[in-house]
Design a protein around this motif. Sequence first.
Motif, PDB file in Angstrom:
ATOM      1  N   HIS A 139     111.213 121.829 -33.237  1.00 37.99           N
ATOM      2  CA  HIS A 139     111.974 121.098 -32.215  1.00 37.99           C
ATOM      3  C   HIS A 139     112.187 119.644 -32.615  1.00 37.99           C
ATOM      4  CE1 HIS A 139     113.005 119.227 -28.360  1.00 37.99           C
ATOM      5  NE2 HIS A 139     111.998 118.394 -28.580  1.00 37.99           N
ATOM      6  N   GLU A 176     105.808 125.591 -31.897  1.00 36.18           N
ATOM      7  CA  GLU A 176     107.259 125.379 -31.874  1.00 36.18           C
ATOM      8  C   GLU A 176     107.640 123.908 -31.946  1.00 36.18           C
ATOM      9  OE1 GLU A 176     108.462 129.144 -28.971  1.00 36.18           O
ATOM     10  OE2 GLU A 176     107.971 127.201 -28.082  1.00 36.18           O
ATOM     11  N   LEU A 208     107.383 124.192 -24.509  1.00 38.34           N
ATOM     12  CA  LEU A 208     107.225 124.432 -25.940  1.00 38.34           C
ATOM     13  C   LEU A 208     105.786 124.811 -26.238  1.00 38.34           C
ATOM     14  CD1 LEU A 208     109.113 121.336 -27.441  1.00 38.34           C
ATOM     15  CD2 LEU A 208     109.902 123.702 -27.496  1.00 38.34           C
TER      16      LEU A 208
END
Length: 335
Positions: free
Chosen positions: A11, A7, A3
């Motif tokens: 998530h 991001e 990741l």
Amino acid sequence: MQLRPSELSAHLAKGRLLPIYVVHGEEALVVLEATQAIRDAAYQQGYGERQVLTVEPGFKWMELTASGQAISLFSEQKLIELRVPNGKPGVEGGEALQVYATSAPADNVLLLQLPKLEKPQLSSKWFQALEEVGATVACPTISRNELPLWIAERLARQQQRLSAEAMDYLVARVEGNLLAAKQEIDKLALLHPAGELSLDDLQAVVADVARYDVWGLGEALVAGDASRLSRMLDGLKGEGEAPTLVLWAMADEVRALLKVGVGRSQGGNLQQLYRENRVWGDKQKRYPAAIDRLKASQLKAALAHAAEVDRIAKGVGTGDVWEELLKLGMRLMPK
């Protein structure tokens, strides 16, 4: 799973956390924000107990295994934070992490915090095992070229944006100091309404908090950015940097430009020339234009000038070493 820091929020908002998160990198602010986001998500999802383990002299890796197996007295779910300051768990630690990854407890989350990792660690069995069952978040340094986008993303969260002039002004004053950049952006949210901010808006409130390192001098030389080079030299002088180190960084870039330019003129492979002369990253994109701009005779004269500056820095020659460093840089700027 890999990741990017940008991001991570999306998530974490999806729901159930993964059993393992590995946050690694050298950008302290980004690491701090990523780890705090994981802590906050764990708390919100019922991980009521938090245990912190730090790998230091005397640390026993069985503590990690025991923490994973221990039944919490206060909560059904537990967040275990494991910090490895040197990024090297060793043979015993690597095996312990692999074992943990293969049988990660469903009611625990392991948050592993590491510094910048090199290729051997990133390709190690223990790192790959953690990445397979969890998520890794790399937090590299935000370069000057990446800084405008980073600033724009944070301003967008507070419904603000900058004019082109204002963005250039802000980048110049927070370069190399991401924590201070965050503070200046937070300040703008307090002092100005949503919408576009002008250069006048920023000049009234933004402090000059840029921090420079000698490696950025080469980028300014290659880009032909005279104003940035001048600011960097002033900043390095004010921070007490040794002029010999500054000279070395500038002369090293001049030598690289000369060698790459000569090699290209002789039909050499540009990528190979970059590798041989340690030209990495975004700087490669600027090198062709810099080589076209600078003649070999200019670069050779600059190296001769650098030798004179070296004598001044060592007390053999006469003159002001910082003035000569500026003159050295300016002779390589676009006319």
